[in-house]
Design a protein around this motif. Structure first.
Motif, PDB file in Angstrom:
ATOM      1  N   UNK A  60      41.446 106.795 133.066  1.00 57.40           N
ATOM      2  CA  UNK A  60      42.914 106.798 133.024  1.00 57.40           C
ATOM      3  C   UNK A  60      43.490 106.744 131.624  1.00 57.40           C
TER       4      UNK A  60
ATOM      5  N   UNK B 290      50.292 108.268 125.971  1.00 61.15           N
ATOM      6  CA  UNK B 290      50.583 109.699 125.972  1.00 61.15           C
ATOM      7  C   UNK B 290      50.059 110.362 124.719  1.00 61.15           C
TER       8      UNK B 290
ATOM      9  N   UNK C 267      44.986 109.085 136.902  1.00 61.19           N
ATOM     10  CA  UNK C 267      46.263 109.287 136.203  1.00 61.19           C
ATOM     11  C   UNK C 267      46.354 108.412 134.949  1.00 61.19           C
ATOM     12  N   UNK C 268      46.997 108.935 133.912  1.00 56.67           N
ATOM     13  CA  UNK C 268      47.249 108.179 132.678  1.00 56.67           C
ATOM     14  C   UNK C 268      48.638 107.541 132.742  1.00 56.67           C
TER      15      UNK C 268
ATOM     16  N   UNK D 166      51.457 113.154 138.795  1.00 56.36           N
ATOM     17  CA  UNK D 166      50.117 113.118 138.213  1.00 56.36           C
ATOM     18  C   UNK D 166      49.097 112.618 139.235  1.00 56.36           C
TER      19      UNK D 166
ATOM     20  N   UNK E  46      50.644 118.449 133.233  1.00 62.99           N
ATOM     21  CA  UNK E  46      49.464 117.624 133.025  1.00 62.99           C
ATOM     22  C   UNK E  46      48.247 118.539 132.899  1.00 62.99           C
ATOM     23  N   UNK E  47      47.237 118.039 132.213  1.00 62.57           N
ATOM     24  CA  UNK E  47      46.064 118.881 131.938  1.00 62.57           C
ATOM     25  C   UNK E  47      44.768 118.118 132.202  1.00 62.57           C
ATOM     26  N   UNK E  48      43.827 118.761 132.877  1.00 63.58           N
ATOM     27  CA  UNK E  48      42.496 118.201 133.062  1.00 63.58           C
ATOM     28  C   UNK E  48      41.478 119.323 132.912  1.00 63.58           C
TER      29      UNK E  48
ATOM     30  N   UNK F  74      40.059 124.541 131.765  1.00 61.85           N
ATOM     31  CA  UNK F  74      41.239 123.685 131.778  1.00 61.85           C
ATOM     32  C   UNK F  74      42.122 124.044 132.964  1.00 61.85           C
TER      33      UNK F  74
ATOM     34  N   UNK G 202      52.540 122.085 125.028  1.00 57.99           N
ATOM     35  CA  UNK G 202      53.534 121.417 124.201  1.00 57.99           C
ATOM     36  C   UNK G 202      54.384 120.531 125.095  1.00 57.99           C
ATOM     37  N   UNK G 203      54.474 119.255 124.780  1.00 56.69           N
ATOM     38  CA  UNK G 203      55.332 118.371 125.567  1.00 56.69           C
ATOM     39  C   UNK G 203      56.220 117.559 124.646  1.00 56.69           C
TER      40      UNK G 203
ATOM     41  N   UNK H  37      34.620 123.906 127.593  1.00 58.34           N
ATOM     42  CA  UNK H  37      35.362 125.121 127.961  1.00 58.34           C
ATOM     43  C   UNK H  37      35.019 126.230 126.978  1.00 58.34           C
TER      44      UNK H  37
ATOM     45  N   UNK I 228      48.702 119.756 119.382  1.00 58.14           N
ATOM     46  CA  UNK I 228      49.143 121.091 118.976  1.00 58.14           C
ATOM     47  C   UNK I 228      47.956 121.823 118.374  1.00 58.14           C
TER      48      UNK I 228
ATOM     49  N   UNK J 280      53.444 110.205 128.444  1.00 56.57           N
ATOM     50  CA  UNK J 280      52.362 110.338 129.430  1.00 56.57           C
ATOM     51  C   UNK J 280      52.874 110.717 130.817  1.00 56.57           C
TER      52      UNK J 280
END
Lengths: 251, 251
Positions: A97, A42, B121-122, B128, B91-93, B99, B46-47, A122, A46, B86
């Protein structure tokens, strides 16, 4: 020019001390900052397009001791690309992955590689183009995640042609290792038992690492310019790429 | 079960008020939280795998009024997958140089799609996997970014077979629109001129939006359960997928 900070440790470690010294340098590097923390596979990244000296996000990072195996931080002085969130390092992508995180200090002239695969920028920086190209070429060279040694070999091969476009100091991590490539300026040290006291060069702050560690802990810190006095920082040679695993360089 | 919060606005808007009410619900959803803010093409996500009630990151989000066009937040109660960074939404790709951010509330049974393309997936959640499959199928259906209407059509088609595996309430954004798909529970409202006062259902907090807005502002808020009293929340029908653009649903 920007500044880079990286950390790789054999046990989850907080970077409050190093980040505090690093963020002090944000006065001249006021166009944003970012920091990514890996915890296993994971990652939390930030970013803020405010200076690390004023950003409430930087303030939170200094107070919240996030323990991490691999950290990459960056303070930005815009040379290419506007001051915008999408141009703020570190950048993040997924491959095989795993999350990959990248930050760059330097300037690449006329670097417009053919990005025909799954990695597109991006924002509009030379740095993100270089990252996308590294990811594309890694994906081409290996069908799945190879071991750290093989990855390091491939990275050495594909970093060299990019470095010819200018200065290419970068850090890259997938949570398993921290890769550091020097083109002009990058220093590292390994902190291990017996731990001693360190004093930040830019702030009146001293930490006795012996109080916060066990004899088995080992931490490598990589940074543009040495953060502390009383410690022996080693300069990377131009063109050198090192992989840090479990808190020390892989030889 | 988890809870979702989304925001789409025609002018960058902070979600401090809505997030404060939403985070109050984290007592029963203590296995992590996450929030992603788009600012144009840039995003910050932010997670934390701590509860949104205790997390210093959630505290910072409540105090730092980040102005954003599109927001997706999630509080998690783990049903599938361990409590780990994770496995924390959103989730972001990256796809087509944009994005994409995704969060899911629900449970998918026996959903193990063939992920042969660029999105893996991670972590180990059903959510995910669903996101990676959505990205893969979008990439297959369009060569580059299509318009919002075409994207919405494709999403409707590819969300339906996933939803057959269980409950599939989700939010998705690429910074241009916010897509919300309801399978069991999702509500929305549009705040527009004349703005009035709103009172949070879960906290003793009232905001008079008229003091903080201009007559041209328009904001859509989408959430699992209504956040306020004195406002008319509209329930999405099971199987309904809406695209929100410039603060209102696209018809």
């Amino acid at each position: 020019m920007c500044q880079l900070l990286g950390m790789n440790a054999n046990t989850p470690t907080d970077v409050v001390f190093s980040f505090t010294g690093f963020a002090t340098r944000a006065e001249e590097h006021k166009d944003g900052f970012g920091i990514a923390f890996f915890e296993g596979a994971g990652v939390r990244c930030f970013v803020d397009n405010a200076s690390a000296r004023q950003s409430p996000i930087a303030e939170m990072v200094k107070r919240y001791p996030i323990r991490s195996d691999n950290v990459i931080a960056h303070i930005r002085k815009a040379t290419q690309g506007r001051v915008a969130l999408e141009n703020t390092h570190p950048f993040q992508r997924e491959l095989w992955g795993r999350y990959w995180v990248f930050a760059h200090n330097g300037d690449l002239k006329d670097f417009h590689p053919k990005l025909h695969a799954a990695f597109r920028p991006v924002g509009d920086t030379d740095s993100e183009r270089a990252f996308c190209w590294l990811m594309q070429e890694l994906a081409k060279n290996h069908a799945g995640t190879p071991d750290i040694g093989a990855l390091t070999e491939t990275l050495r091969e594909i970093a060299a042609p990019i470095a010819r476009h200018g200065s290419f100091n970068f850090m890259l991590s997938n949570g398993q290792a921290l890769w550091a490539h020097a083109s002009t300026r990058l220093h590292y040290l390994v902190r291990r038992h017996p731990f001693s006291e360190a004093r930040l060069q830019d702030e009146d702050l001293t930490v006795n690492f012996a109080e916060h560690t066990t004899p088995n802990d080992r931490v490598a810190v990589v940074v543009t310019e040495p953060l502390t006095t009383h410690e022996d920082w080693i300069a990377l040679a131009p063109g050198e790429l090192l992989a840090f695993v479990d808190g020390e360089p892989l030889r």
